[in-house]
Design an enzyme around this catalytic site. Structure first.
Site, PDB file in Angstrom:
ATOM      1  CG  ASP A 171      14.031  28.321  36.859  1.00  0.00           C
ATOM      2  OD1 ASP A 171      14.113  26.648  37.248  1.00  0.00           O
ATOM      3  OD2 ASP A 171      15.337  28.026  36.778  1.00  0.00           O
TER       4      ASP A 171
ATOM      5  NE  ARG B 257      -1.427  22.818  13.940  1.00  0.00           N
ATOM      6  CZ  ARG B 257      -2.191  22.964  14.493  1.00  0.00           C
ATOM      7  NH1 ARG B 257      -4.123  23.312  13.804  1.00  0.00           N
ATOM      8  NH2 ARG B 257      -2.040  23.079  16.013  1.00  0.00           N
ATOM      9  CD  GLN B 258       5.767  26.339  11.686  1.00  0.00           C
ATOM     10  OE1 GLN B 258       5.794  26.396  11.847  1.00  0.00           O
ATOM     11  NE2 GLN B 258       5.648  27.319   9.696  1.00  0.00           N
TER      12      GLN B 258
ATOM     13  CE  LYS C  20      -9.365  22.721   4.077  1.00  0.00           C
ATOM     14  NZ  LYS C  20      -9.154  22.325   5.452  1.00  0.00           N
TER      15      LYS C  20
ATOM     16  N   GLY D 120     -13.502  25.486  13.136  1.00  0.00           N
ATOM     17  CA  GLY D 120     -13.744  25.826  12.179  1.00  0.00           C
ATOM     18  C   GLY D 120     -14.018  25.430  10.956  1.00  0.00           C
TER      19      GLY D 120
END
Length: 464
Positions: free
Chosen positions: A175, A235-236, A341, A374
């Site tokens: 499963d 990142r959090q 930025k 990016g």
């Protein structure tokens, strides 16, 4: 009669003490005192609680204290009989101690070896050469295991350590549930688990790590060190808005609750993640910069007027450390610049501004990770517009999700360097601008130093 009984008891004690060549240990003294207390309790039950008496015991200087009694002579005789019985028990302990001194010393030595198993002299030339010394095994009583997220890196680490990976099965049930089984004994061993919680299956990698830690803890491993080259959910690390988790702290709590004793990571997304673990779980945050510095130091032709650029304000410290290491390697002090930025939302940047000068310089963008590339490609374009001669990029973790491959191919960057904390996706292997470096030796040296209880920070000391 009572006075003569006390004198006989003192003489009996001195005779007993003369049997052993060693002073009375805490254990022996505790045995004698407890025997007297038990005898006192029995005597109270026999003669009633109303009697007023003090029994002879050993004080801190191993001297007999006096006792008094308001009972009749028969009670005094009974007390003296109890004391002699206690002395006889104490004498048997001392006889056994005197006859088994050698065996006791051997047991104590074995216990010391178990506790301080790694306190052995190491060559001052460095732990990296310790494994080559005749008759010295710097990783004794240690085993290295890995999950399924980066098996190649784990093999590199064990190769540098001169070891073999531990036998472990990490599979799946029908499963999809994770199935973990350790196929060798780890009782009393120092276990090192190599498992980055990285793509393409971040959640499965995390569950594998948690279950392996739990398995090792239940199998009575002495110490468990989680080697996490890439720390997922980093990142959090704080609440930027309402009703969001602090995922980095939640992962730390999960690992700590499973029984991890130590964590070794590479370039955490933010330094405060180390504080998400409690004081009983130290975290070593290794710097992969020295691997990149070695590459740039060997460039042919060499760098001209190098400048290190941070892609955001939070990475200025990382860029500064990279510049210090590069200065030590090439002898030229590089400049430091920063990009400010403004984001419209996660993964989308509205504007970039450069703080510092890059005109006529070879710029190196230093970041901790590359995801969709990016931000990196747009930063390289801005740096080129400000007059940079060449633009390079170095990042510790290459995730390369989505259109990252296409963006890097079409960018103005000369080379993009990452380390192998995350396995390189197959579609990125043919990218000519991409260079993957290895941190296997760095992690192996860190494991050696942790196991030998040596300083890890000396690996990154740029002032030497």
């Amino acid at each position: 009669m009572l006075r003569s009984s006390i004198q006989k008891l003192a003489a009996q004690r001195h005779a007993i003490l003369s049997i052993s060549n060693k002073p009375i240990t805490t254990t022996s003294k505790r045995f004698f005192t407890n025997t007297l207390k038990n005898s006192k309790r029995t005597n109270y039950q026999q003669f009633g609680k109303g009697t007023n008496k003090k029994f002879s015991t050993f004080n801190k200087t191993n001297r007999v204290t006096t006792f008094s009694s308001k009972q009749n002579n028969s009670s005094s005789a009974t007390i003296f009989t109890i004391c002699l019985t206690s002395c006889a028990g104490f004498a048997s302990v001392l006889h056994a101690k005197a006859n088994n001194n050698n065996a006791e010393d051997t047991v104590e030595q074995n216990e010391d070896d178990d506790e301080d198993d790694d306190d052995e002299p190491v060559d001052k030339s460095g732990l990296e050469d310790a494994g080559q010394e005749k008759g010295f095994n710097p990783m004794r009583r240690a085993k290295v295991f890995c999950g399924g997220s980066n098996h190649k890196l784990a093999e590199e680490i064990t190769e540098h350590l001169g070891m073999k990976l531990g036998d472990i099965t990490v599979g799946r049930f029908a499963d999809g549930e994770v199935n973990v089984m350790v196929n060798e004994n780890v009782r009393g061993q120092d276990v090192y688990l190599i498992q980055p919680t990285c793509p393409p299956n971040v959640n499965e990698s995390l569950v594998e790590l948690l279950l392996i830690v739990s398995t090792m803890r239940r199998a009575s491993a002495r110490r468990i060190t989680a080697v996490i080259p890439y720390y997922g959910y980093a990142r959090q690390d704080r609440r930027m808005t309402s009703r969001v988790p602090i995922s980095a702290a939640d992962v730390a709590r999960l690992l700590e609750s499973m029984g991890v004793d130590r964590v070794i990571a590479v370039d955490l997304h933010c330094g405060q993640i180390q504080g998400f673990f409690g004081p009983r779980v130290p975290v070593d945050n290794l710097e992969a910069a020295q691997v990149g510095v070695e590459y740039f130091g060997n460039l042919d032709p060499p760098l001209q007027n190098p400048v290190v650029v941070s892609p955001d304000a939070g990475g200025v410290y990382r860029a500064k450390k990279f510049g210090e290491a590069l200065h030590k390697r090439i002898g030229t002090e590089p400049g430091v610049a920063m990009i400010i930025k403004q984001r419209q939302k996660a993964g989308e940047i509205a504007r970039m501004d450069l703080v510092g000068s890059v005109e006529g310089c070879d710029a190196i963008i230093v970041d901790d990770m590359i995801d969709s590339a990016g931000t990196l490609c747009k930063a390289a374009e801005n740096i080129k517009k400000y007059g940079a001669r060449k633009v390079y990029a170095f990042a510790s973790h290459g995730l390369f999700s989505g259109p990252a491959d296409k963006r890097i191919r079409n960018s103005c960057m000369e080379k993009v360097l990452v380390v192998n904390t995350v396995p390189l996706p197959k579609h990125m292997e043919s990218n000519e601008k991409l260079v993957q470096l290895s941190v296997g030796e760095l992690l192996a040296n860190a494991i050696l130093r942790v196991h030998a209880r040596k300083s890890v920070s000396e690996l990154f000391d740029t002032k030497k």
